[in-house]
Scaffold this motif. Structure first.
Motif, PDB file in Angstrom:
ATOM      1  N   ILE A 293       0.871  -1.189   0.000  1.00 30.87           N
ATOM      2  CA  ILE A 293       0.000   0.000   0.000  1.00 30.87           C
ATOM      3  C   ILE A 293       0.900   1.228   0.000  1.00 30.87           C
ATOM      4  O   ILE A 293       1.631   1.461   0.963  1.00 30.87           O
ATOM      5  CB  ILE A 293      -0.928   0.068   1.235  1.00 30.87           C
ATOM      6  CG1 ILE A 293      -1.576  -1.285   1.527  1.00 30.87           C
ATOM      7  CG2 ILE A 293      -2.006   1.133   1.038  1.00 30.87           C
ATOM      8  CD1 ILE A 293      -2.403  -1.296   2.822  1.00 30.87           C
ATOM      9  N   GLY A 294       0.843   2.011  -1.085  1.00 30.60           N
ATOM     10  CA  GLY A 294       1.632   3.244  -1.158  1.00 30.60           C
ATOM     11  C   GLY A 294       2.550   3.257  -2.355  1.00 30.60           C
ATOM     12  O   GLY A 294       3.190   2.244  -2.675  1.00 30.60           O
TER      13      GLY A 294
ATOM     14  N   ALA B 276       9.254   4.238  -0.936  1.00 27.02           N
ATOM     15  CA  ALA B 276       9.219   3.013  -0.114  1.00 27.02           C
ATOM     16  C   ALA B 276       8.384   1.936  -0.801  1.00 27.02           C
ATOM     17  O   ALA B 276       8.822   0.784  -0.935  1.00 27.02           O
ATOM     18  CB  ALA B 276       8.655   3.326   1.274  1.00 27.02           C
TER      19      ALA B 276
ATOM     20  N   SER C 108      -2.851   4.839  -4.620  1.00 27.66           N
ATOM     21  CA  SER C 108      -3.715   6.006  -4.467  1.00 27.66           C
ATOM     22  C   SER C 108      -4.405   6.366  -5.787  1.00 27.66           C
ATOM     23  O   SER C 108      -3.855   6.184  -6.867  1.00 27.66           O
ATOM     24  CB  SER C 108      -2.928   7.203  -3.928  1.00 27.66           C
ATOM     25  OG  SER C 108      -3.628   8.393  -4.135  1.00 27.66           O
TER      26      SER C 108
ATOM     27  N   PHE D 121      -3.043  10.620  -5.869  1.00 26.96           N
ATOM     28  CA  PHE D 121      -1.707  11.110  -5.509  1.00 26.96           C
ATOM     29  C   PHE D 121      -0.686  10.005  -5.795  1.00 26.96           C
ATOM     30  O   PHE D 121       0.036   9.566  -4.920  1.00 26.96           O
ATOM     31  CB  PHE D 121      -1.732  11.511  -4.029  1.00 26.96           C
ATOM     32  CG  PHE D 121      -0.473  12.153  -3.517  1.00 26.96           C
ATOM     33  CD1 PHE D 121       0.300  12.988  -4.311  1.00 26.96           C
ATOM     34  CD2 PHE D 121      -0.065  11.930  -2.215  1.00 26.96           C
ATOM     35  CE1 PHE D 121       1.451  13.568  -3.829  1.00 26.96           C
ATOM     36  CE2 PHE D 121       1.095  12.510  -1.708  1.00 26.96           C
ATOM     37  CZ  PHE D 121       1.850  13.329  -2.529  1.00 26.96           C
TER      38      PHE D 121
ATOM     39  N   GLY E 220       3.623   9.614  -4.762  1.00 23.92           N
ATOM     40  CA  GLY E 220       4.052  10.108  -3.456  1.00 23.92           C
ATOM     41  C   GLY E 220       4.612  11.528  -3.452  1.00 23.92           C
ATOM     42  O   GLY E 220       4.476  12.284  -4.428  1.00 23.92           O
TER      43      GLY E 220
ATOM     44  N   ASN F  70      19.665  14.930  -4.364  1.00 24.04           N
ATOM     45  CA  ASN F  70      20.361  14.089  -3.391  1.00 24.04           C
ATOM     46  C   ASN F  70      19.950  12.625  -3.477  1.00 24.04           C
ATOM     47  O   ASN F  70      20.182  11.869  -2.537  1.00 24.04           O
ATOM     48  CB  ASN F  70      20.163  14.637  -1.966  1.00 24.04           C
ATOM     49  CG  ASN F  70      18.685  14.782  -1.601  1.00 24.04           C
ATOM     50  OD1 ASN F  70      17.816  14.317  -2.335  1.00 24.04           O
ATOM     51  ND2 ASN F  70      18.410  15.414  -0.478  1.00 24.04           N
TER      52      ASN F  70
ATOM     53  N   ASP G 293      -5.429   3.181  -7.158  1.00 31.37           N
ATOM     54  CA  ASP G 293      -6.639   3.260  -6.341  1.00 31.37           C
ATOM     55  C   ASP G 293      -6.221   3.244  -4.870  1.00 31.37           C
ATOM     56  O   ASP G 293      -5.084   2.885  -4.537  1.00 31.37           O
ATOM     57  CB  ASP G 293      -7.553   2.051  -6.652  1.00 31.37           C
ATOM     58  CG  ASP G 293      -8.966   2.267  -6.120  1.00 31.37           C
ATOM     59  OD1 ASP G 293      -9.265   3.369  -5.608  1.00 31.37           O
ATOM     60  OD2 ASP G 293      -9.766   1.320  -6.197  1.00 31.37           O
TER      61      ASP G 293
ATOM     62  N   GLY H 157       3.313   6.682   3.702  1.00 35.49           N
ATOM     63  CA  GLY H 157       3.949   7.993   3.816  1.00 35.49           C
ATOM     64  C   GLY H 157       3.348   8.877   4.895  1.00 35.49           C
ATOM     65  O   GLY H 157       2.553   8.444   5.736  1.00 35.49           O
ATOM     66  N   SER H 158       3.760  10.142   4.857  1.00 31.65           N
ATOM     67  CA  SER H 158       3.191  11.108   5.792  1.00 31.65           C
ATOM     68  C   SER H 158       3.021  12.437   5.062  1.00 31.65           C
ATOM     69  O   SER H 158       3.733  12.719   4.109  1.00 31.65           O
ATOM     70  CB  SER H 158       4.091  11.286   7.018  1.00 31.65           C
ATOM     71  OG  SER H 158       5.207  12.063   6.709  1.00 31.65           O
TER      72      SER H 158
ATOM     73  N   TYR I 298       3.060  16.548   4.978  1.00 32.79           N
ATOM     74  CA  TYR I 298       3.596  17.729   5.651  1.00 32.79           C
ATOM     75  C   TYR I 298       2.421  18.634   6.001  1.00 32.79           C
ATOM     76  O   TYR I 298       1.563  18.872   5.158  1.00 32.79           O
ATOM     77  CB  TYR I 298       4.540  18.493   4.725  1.00 32.79           C
ATOM     78  CG  TYR I 298       5.859  17.811   4.481  1.00 32.79           C
ATOM     79  CD1 TYR I 298       7.025  18.333   5.027  1.00 32.79           C
ATOM     80  CD2 TYR I 298       5.946  16.667   3.703  1.00 32.79           C
ATOM     81  CE1 TYR I 298       8.239  17.713   4.815  1.00 32.79           C
ATOM     82  CE2 TYR I 298       7.164  16.047   3.481  1.00 32.79           C
ATOM     83  CZ  TYR I 298       8.305  16.572   4.039  1.00 32.79           C
ATOM     84  OH  TYR I 298       9.503  15.964   3.825  1.00 32.79           O
TER      85      TYR I 298
ATOM     86  N   ASP J 296      16.101  20.981   0.210  1.00 29.79           N
ATOM     87  CA  ASP J 296      16.077  22.172  -0.648  1.00 29.79           C
ATOM     88  C   ASP J 296      17.003  23.299  -0.208  1.00 29.79           C
ATOM     89  O   ASP J 296      17.155  24.281  -0.943  1.00 29.79           O
ATOM     90  CB  ASP J 296      14.642  22.727  -0.707  1.00 29.79           C
ATOM     91  CG  ASP J 296      13.675  21.732  -1.343  1.00 29.79           C
ATOM     92  OD1 ASP J 296      14.140  20.901  -2.147  1.00 29.79           O
ATOM     93  OD2 ASP J 296      12.480  21.781  -1.027  1.00 29.79           O
TER      94      ASP J 296
ATOM     95  N   ARG K 213       0.221   8.822   7.560  1.00 30.25           N
ATOM     96  CA  ARG K 213      -1.083   8.345   7.062  1.00 30.25           C
ATOM     97  C   ARG K 213      -1.367   6.950   7.645  1.00 30.25           C
ATOM     98  O   ARG K 213      -1.074   5.933   7.011  1.00 30.25           O
ATOM     99  CB  ARG K 213      -1.075   8.304   5.537  1.00 30.25           C
ATOM    100  CG  ARG K 213      -0.847   9.664   4.921  1.00 30.25           C
ATOM    101  CD  ARG K 213      -1.104   9.664   3.425  1.00 30.25           C
ATOM    102  NE  ARG K 213      -0.669  10.926   2.855  1.00 30.25           N
ATOM    103  CZ  ARG K 213       0.522  11.147   2.312  1.00 30.25           C
ATOM    104  NH1 ARG K 213       1.404  10.159   2.225  1.00 30.25           N
ATOM    105  NH2 ARG K 213       0.844  12.322   1.830  1.00 30.25           N
TER     106      ARG K 213
ATOM    107  N   ALA L 266       7.207   0.598   6.063  1.00 34.83           N
ATOM    108  CA  ALA L 266       8.438   1.240   5.580  1.00 34.83           C
ATOM    109  C   ALA L 266       8.182   2.687   5.189  1.00 34.83           C
ATOM    110  O   ALA L 266       7.054   3.086   4.901  1.00 34.83           O
ATOM    111  CB  ALA L 266       8.956   0.464   4.362  1.00 34.83           C
TER     112      ALA L 266
ATOM    113  N   ALA M 215      13.911  10.477   0.545  1.00 33.95           N
ATOM    114  CA  ALA M 215      13.528   9.482  -0.462  1.00 33.95           C
ATOM    115  C   ALA M 215      14.429   8.248  -0.372  1.00 33.95           C
ATOM    116  O   ALA M 215      13.958   7.106  -0.477  1.00 33.95           O
ATOM    117  CB  ALA M 215      13.612  10.105  -1.846  1.00 33.95           C
TER     118      ALA M 215
END
Ligand code: FAD
Length: 311
Positions: free
Chosen positions: A10-11, A15, A35, A38, A41, A51, A82, A114-115, A117, A140, A245, A278, A289
């Motif tokens: 899932i994701g 990862a 997803s 999105f 990721g 990097n 999905d 993921g998470s 921001y 950045d 998430r 993960a 990443a």
């Protein structure tokens, strides 16, 4: 009844795609849900990534993610754009339901959701992401050499970002809504001792200005009096936290006090046998990443060993 897969991921960030690549090359025919809105990721929301190893001239974030996906697909990973909307991970066969109501079954599941921001919720914030607005100094900071930068936030992350950014910036202004920082004393002391860092307490960003597609200045509002003032800055780093998430897994997988998934580190095993996690959904600390890809690899190897032990 659907077939029972070896692995479902899932994701669709670094990862998830890396886990799918390793699982595919181990002949596990992974199915990955990435997803509906999105796909790819967090890196799909940025431009240049400088990097990620292997790209001496940098690589466009969305291109990097398309390549990761293509590489996993080449070895037989199956991708579905999905969402997984509910899960039952408790049994030896895990059941995952997609947004169409179809139930998918697998012996092992890799969670790589993921998470997010946290955002200020201001107009132009998203549109200027990678064009003056950032959520990650490590990612950045290098692009902001010689510039005047604002960091929003009052916790340890904000202090760490502000201190790190002084390597590049002419000046760093920390904007915080309250009259005192939340950061640990040691982080505060380091920031207060830095000549390049100044503080705007009891202040918030009222407006992000744009010129030629780039952030061109900020307007600050005093949270006490409501008065506004212009601030010359061409960089804005938002350090007000992350939301892993994990809602989908509440009540089944163990979460830590900040809502991240708990794993039996250094493995990627969660509290439920056959479920691995993960990337940024686990990671408070590094959020890169390459680290997400690294733990995605580890999750696939852990799942492979788990499946081998079942037979
Ligand atoms: P994510 O990339 O967040 O991917 C998770 C994916 O899972 C998302 O697509 C999400 O929609 C999907 N998902 C979630 N729930 C479900 C569900 N229920 N069903 C299906 N799919 C689901 N890192 C660097 O190393 N270098 C950089 O230069 C850099 N720049 C960045 C710039 C920006 C603007 C941002 C936001 C981040 C940047 N990062 C950078 C950080 C990096 O993007 C993250 O650390 C990394 O993407 C985390 O990978 P992940 O796979 O754990 O999660």
């Amino acid at each position: 009844m659907s077939e029972i897969r070896d692995v479902i991921v899932i994701g669709s960030g670094p990862a998830g795609y890396t886990a799918a690549l390793y699982a595919a090359r181990a002949q596990l025919k992974p199915l990955l849900f990435g997803s509906s809105i999105f796909v790819g990721g967090a890196l799909t929301t940025t431009t240049e990534v400088e990097n990620f190893p292997g790209f001496p001239d940098g690589v466009d974030g969305p291109v990097l993610m398309e390549n990761m996906r293509a590489q996993a697909e080449k070895f037989g990973a199956e991708m579905v754009d999905d969402d997984i909307v509910s899960v039952d991970l408790t049994g030896s066969v895990k059941e995952l339901t997609d947004s169409q109501g179809t139930v998918h079954r697998a012996k092992a599941v890799i969670v790589a959701t993921g998470s997010g921001y946290r955002k200020l919720g201001l107009p132009r914030e998203d549109e200027l992401s990678g064009r003056g607005v950032s959520w990650c100094a490590t990612c950045d900071g290098f692009f902001f050499k010689g510039r005047d930068i604002v960091v929003v936030g009052g916790g340890d992350t904000a202090m760490e970002e502000a201190t790190f950014l002084t390597r590049f910036a002419s000046s760093v202004t920390v904007v915080h809504r309250r009259s005192a920082l939340r950061a640990s004393q040691v982080m505060q002391n380091r920031a207060f001792a830095d000549d390049k860092i100044s503080f705007a307490f009891e202040s918030e960003i009222a407006e992000i200005k744009e010129e030629g597609g780039l952030l061109s200045g900020l307007v600050l509002r005093d949270t006490f009096t409501g008065k506004t003032r212009d601030l010359d800055a061409t960089g804005l780093f938002i350090a007000i936290g992350h939301d892993p998430r994990t809602e989908l897994f509440t009540g089944q997988l163990e979460l830590d006090h900040e809502g991240y998934l708990k794993v039996d580190a250094p493995s990627t095993r969660t509290n439920i046998p056959g479920v691995f996690a993960a990337g940024d959904v686990v990671d408070h600390t590094y959020r890169q990443a390459i680290t997400a890809a690294g733990t995605g690899c580890a999750a696939a190897l852990d799942a492979e060993r788990y499946l081998a032990a079942l037979t």
